[in-house]
Design a protein around this motif. Structure first.
Motif, PDB file in Angstrom:
ATOM      1  N   GLU A  89      57.800  62.124   8.761  1.00 30.85           N
ATOM      2  CA  GLU A  89      57.774  63.525   9.182  1.00 30.85           C
ATOM      3  C   GLU A  89      59.164  64.003   9.608  1.00 30.85           C
ATOM      4  O   GLU A  89      59.544  65.135   9.341  1.00 30.85           O
ATOM      5  CB  GLU A  89      56.776  63.699  10.329  1.00 30.85           C
ATOM      6  N   LEU A  90      59.927  63.124  10.248  1.00 31.46           N
ATOM      7  CA  LEU A  90      61.262  63.476  10.729  1.00 31.46           C
ATOM      8  C   LEU A  90      62.352  63.246   9.691  1.00 31.46           C
ATOM      9  O   LEU A  90      63.483  63.689   9.868  1.00 31.46           O
ATOM     10  CB  LEU A  90      61.600  62.665  11.986  1.00 31.46           C
ATOM     11  N   GLY A  91      62.032  62.488   8.652  1.00 35.05           N
ATOM     12  CA  GLY A  91      63.026  62.181   7.628  1.00 35.05           C
ATOM     13  C   GLY A  91      64.034  61.140   8.068  1.00 35.05           C
ATOM     14  O   GLY A  91      65.202  61.185   7.680  1.00 35.05           O
ATOM     15  N   VAL A  92      63.580  60.217   8.915  1.00 37.03           N
ATOM     16  CA  VAL A  92      64.441  59.130   9.392  1.00 37.03           C
ATOM     17  C   VAL A  92      63.729  57.800   9.159  1.00 37.03           C
ATOM     18  O   VAL A  92      62.577  57.770   8.737  1.00 37.03           O
ATOM     19  CB  VAL A  92      64.803  59.296  10.894  1.00 37.03           C
ATOM     20  N   SER A  93      64.404  56.699   9.486  1.00 38.56           N
ATOM     21  CA  SER A  93      63.808  55.382   9.271  1.00 38.56           C
ATOM     22  C   SER A  93      62.854  55.012  10.410  1.00 38.56           C
ATOM     23  O   SER A  93      62.963  55.522  11.527  1.00 38.56           O
ATOM     24  CB  SER A  93      64.892  54.312   9.154  1.00 38.56           C
ATOM     25  N   VAL A  94      61.957  54.105  10.111  1.00 30.92           N
ATOM     26  CA  VAL A  94      61.030  53.570  11.114  1.00 30.92           C
ATOM     27  C   VAL A  94      61.824  52.889  12.225  1.00 30.92           C
ATOM     28  O   VAL A  94      61.510  53.034  13.418  1.00 30.92           O
ATOM     29  CB  VAL A  94      60.035  52.583  10.457  1.00 30.92           C
ATOM     30  N   THR A  95      62.864  52.168  11.841  1.00 34.26           N
ATOM     31  CA  THR A  95      63.707  51.477  12.816  1.00 34.26           C
ATOM     32  C   THR A  95      64.326  52.470  13.796  1.00 34.26           C
ATOM     33  O   THR A  95      64.351  52.223  15.004  1.00 34.26           O
ATOM     34  CB  THR A  95      64.814  50.676  12.100  1.00 34.26           C
ATOM     35  N   TYR A  96      64.787  53.588  13.286  1.00 37.16           N
ATOM     36  CA  TYR A  96      65.416  54.599  14.145  1.00 37.16           C
ATOM     37  C   TYR A  96      64.411  55.157  15.147  1.00 37.16           C
ATOM     38  O   TYR A  96      64.710  55.277  16.341  1.00 37.16           O
ATOM     39  CB  TYR A  96      66.014  55.707  13.294  1.00 37.16           C
ATOM     40  N   VAL A  97      63.202  55.473  14.712  1.00 34.34           N
ATOM     41  CA  VAL A  97      62.164  55.981  15.617  1.00 34.34           C
ATOM     42  C   VAL A  97      61.848  54.924  16.671  1.00 34.34           C
ATOM     43  O   VAL A  97      61.755  55.226  17.864  1.00 34.34           O
ATOM     44  CB  VAL A  97      60.887  56.386  14.847  1.00 34.34           C
ATOM     45  N   SER A  98      61.711  53.680  16.254  1.00 36.92           N
ATOM     46  CA  SER A  98      61.429  52.595  17.183  1.00 36.92           C
ATOM     47  C   SER A  98      62.526  52.466  18.230  1.00 36.92           C
ATOM     48  O   SER A  98      62.252  52.286  19.423  1.00 36.92           O
ATOM     49  CB  SER A  98      61.274  51.277  16.414  1.00 36.92           C
ATOM     50  N   ILE A 100      64.532  54.814  19.291  1.00 42.44           N
ATOM     51  CA  ILE A 100      64.438  55.965  20.195  1.00 42.44           C
ATOM     52  C   ILE A 100      63.381  55.694  21.261  1.00 42.44           C
ATOM     53  O   ILE A 100      63.599  55.924  22.449  1.00 42.44           O
ATOM     54  CB  ILE A 100      64.115  57.260  19.419  1.00 42.44           C
ATOM     55  N   LEU A 101      62.229  55.186  20.839  1.00 39.50           N
ATOM     56  CA  LEU A 101      61.144  54.925  21.779  1.00 39.50           C
ATOM     57  C   LEU A 101      61.496  53.811  22.761  1.00 39.50           C
ATOM     58  O   LEU A 101      61.037  53.814  23.899  1.00 39.50           O
ATOM     59  CB  LEU A 101      59.858  54.588  21.025  1.00 39.50           C
ATOM     60  N   LYS A 102      62.307  52.859  22.318  1.00 41.33           N
ATOM     61  CA  LYS A 102      62.723  51.762  23.189  1.00 41.33           C
ATOM     62  C   LYS A 102      63.929  52.125  24.040  1.00 41.33           C
ATOM     63  O   LYS A 102      64.265  51.405  24.972  1.00 41.33           O
ATOM     64  CB  LYS A 102      63.038  50.520  22.355  1.00 41.33           C
ATOM     65  N   THR A 140      67.091  52.334  22.959  1.00 39.71           N
ATOM     66  CA  THR A 140      68.356  51.774  22.489  1.00 39.71           C
ATOM     67  C   THR A 140      69.156  52.786  21.676  1.00 39.71           C
ATOM     68  O   THR A 140      70.344  52.575  21.426  1.00 39.71           O
ATOM     69  CB  THR A 140      68.142  50.488  21.653  1.00 39.71           C
ATOM     70  N   ARG A 141      68.503  53.866  21.245  1.00 41.14           N
ATOM     71  CA  ARG A 141      69.173  54.991  20.594  1.00 41.14           C
ATOM     72  C   ARG A 141      68.769  56.250  21.346  1.00 41.14           C
ATOM     73  O   ARG A 141      67.627  56.385  21.775  1.00 41.14           O
ATOM     74  CB  ARG A 141      68.745  55.136  19.123  1.00 41.14           C
ATOM     75  N   GLU A 142      69.697  57.177  21.496  1.00 43.84           N
ATOM     76  CA  GLU A 142      69.429  58.370  22.298  1.00 43.84           C
ATOM     77  C   GLU A 142      68.489  59.340  21.585  1.00 43.84           C
ATOM     78  O   GLU A 142      67.571  59.878  22.201  1.00 43.84           O
ATOM     79  CB  GLU A 142      70.745  59.057  22.648  1.00 43.84           C
ATOM     80  N   GLY A 143      68.726  59.590  20.317  1.00 47.50           N
ATOM     81  CA  GLY A 143      67.846  60.476  19.545  1.00 47.50           C
ATOM     82  C   GLY A 143      67.737  61.876  20.109  1.00 47.50           C
ATOM     83  O   GLY A 143      66.644  62.428  20.195  1.00 47.50           O
ATOM     84  N   LYS A 144      68.865  62.469  20.498  1.00 41.66           N
ATOM     85  CA  LYS A 144      68.855  63.795  21.131  1.00 41.66           C
ATOM     86  C   LYS A 144      68.110  64.832  20.299  1.00 41.66           C
ATOM     87  O   LYS A 144      67.359  65.630  20.847  1.00 41.66           O
ATOM     88  CB  LYS A 144      70.283  64.289  21.373  1.00 41.66           C
ATOM     89  N   LYS A 145      68.340  64.836  18.994  1.00 41.94           N
ATOM     90  CA  LYS A 145      67.683  65.822  18.139  1.00 41.94           C
ATOM     91  C   LYS A 145      66.240  65.433  17.830  1.00 41.94           C
ATOM     92  O   LYS A 145      65.378  66.290  17.703  1.00 41.94           O
ATOM     93  CB  LYS A 145      68.469  66.000  16.832  1.00 41.94           C
ATOM     94  N   GLN A 146      65.964  64.142  17.712  1.00 38.20           N
ATOM     95  CA  GLN A 146      64.648  63.686  17.293  1.00 38.20           C
ATOM     96  C   GLN A 146      63.610  63.649  18.416  1.00 38.20           C
ATOM     97  O   GLN A 146      62.436  63.857  18.169  1.00 38.20           O
ATOM     98  CB  GLN A 146      64.741  62.308  16.627  1.00 38.20           C
ATOM     99  N   LYS A 147      64.042  63.366  19.646  1.00 38.54           N
ATOM    100  CA  LYS A 147      63.092  63.266  20.755  1.00 38.54           C
ATOM    101  C   LYS A 147      62.238  64.524  20.917  1.00 38.54           C
ATOM    102  O   LYS A 147      61.017  64.422  21.015  1.00 38.54           O
ATOM    103  CB  LYS A 147      63.806  62.948  22.060  1.00 38.54           C
ATOM    104  N   PRO A 148      62.840  65.708  20.937  1.00 39.51           N
ATOM    105  CA  PRO A 148      62.007  66.914  21.055  1.00 39.51           C
ATOM    106  C   PRO A 148      61.070  67.091  19.859  1.00 39.51           C
ATOM    107  O   PRO A 148      59.942  67.577  20.018  1.00 39.51           O
ATOM    108  CB  PRO A 148      63.021  68.058  21.123  1.00 39.51           C
ATOM    109  N   LEU A 149      61.524  66.666  18.689  1.00 37.35           N
ATOM    110  CA  LEU A 149      60.684  66.766  17.493  1.00 37.35           C
ATOM    111  C   LEU A 149      59.498  65.803  17.582  1.00 37.35           C
ATOM    112  O   LEU A 149      58.371  66.147  17.208  1.00 37.35           O
ATOM    113  CB  LEU A 149      61.502  66.487  16.230  1.00 37.35           C
ATOM    114  N   ILE A 150      59.754  64.606  18.083  1.00 37.05           N
ATOM    115  CA  ILE A 150      58.680  63.628  18.272  1.00 37.05           C
ATOM    116  C   ILE A 150      57.678  64.173  19.283  1.00 37.05           C
ATOM    117  O   ILE A 150      56.465  64.117  19.063  1.00 37.05           O
ATOM    118  CB  ILE A 150      59.248  62.271  18.731  1.00 37.05           C
ATOM    119  N   ALA A 151      58.190  64.715  20.391  1.00 35.62           N
ATOM    120  CA  ALA A 151      57.320  65.262  21.435  1.00 35.62           C
ATOM    121  C   ALA A 151      56.456  66.387  20.878  1.00 35.62           C
ATOM    122  O   ALA A 151      55.247  66.444  21.143  1.00 35.62           O
ATOM    123  CB  ALA A 151      58.152  65.758  22.607  1.00 35.62           C
TER     124      ALA A 151
END
Length: 65
Positions: free
Chosen positions: A28-37, A39-41, A43-54
């Motif tokens: 849905e976000l157009g990123v890798s599974v590793t990147y999402v993981s 962000i949730l852990k 280890t990556r900030e994911g400034k743009k993706q966190k609000p999208l995940i929420a």
């Protein structure tokens, strides 16, 4: 849940309840599974993706901080 941030733990809880896989969120976000993981852990900030995940999971606003 092992090593998740508060945001990540809440996201995983919602994902589990709704049977949403990391793969689904990543696609849905157009990123890798590793990147999402990472962000949730936290280890990556994911400034743009966190609000999208929420938004995707219907999480409360402000939970991304």
């Amino acid at each position: 849940m092992p090593h998740y941030t508060k945001f990540g733990a809440e996201a995983r809880k919602i994902m589990f309840q709704r049977n949403i896989k990391l793969k689904d969120v990543a696609e849905e976000l157009g990123v890798s599974v590793t990147y999402v993981s990472e962000i949730l852990k936290g280890t990556r900030e994911g400034k743009k993706q966190k609000p999208l995940i929420a938004r995707l999971l219907g999480m409360e606003s402000g939970v991304c901080k």
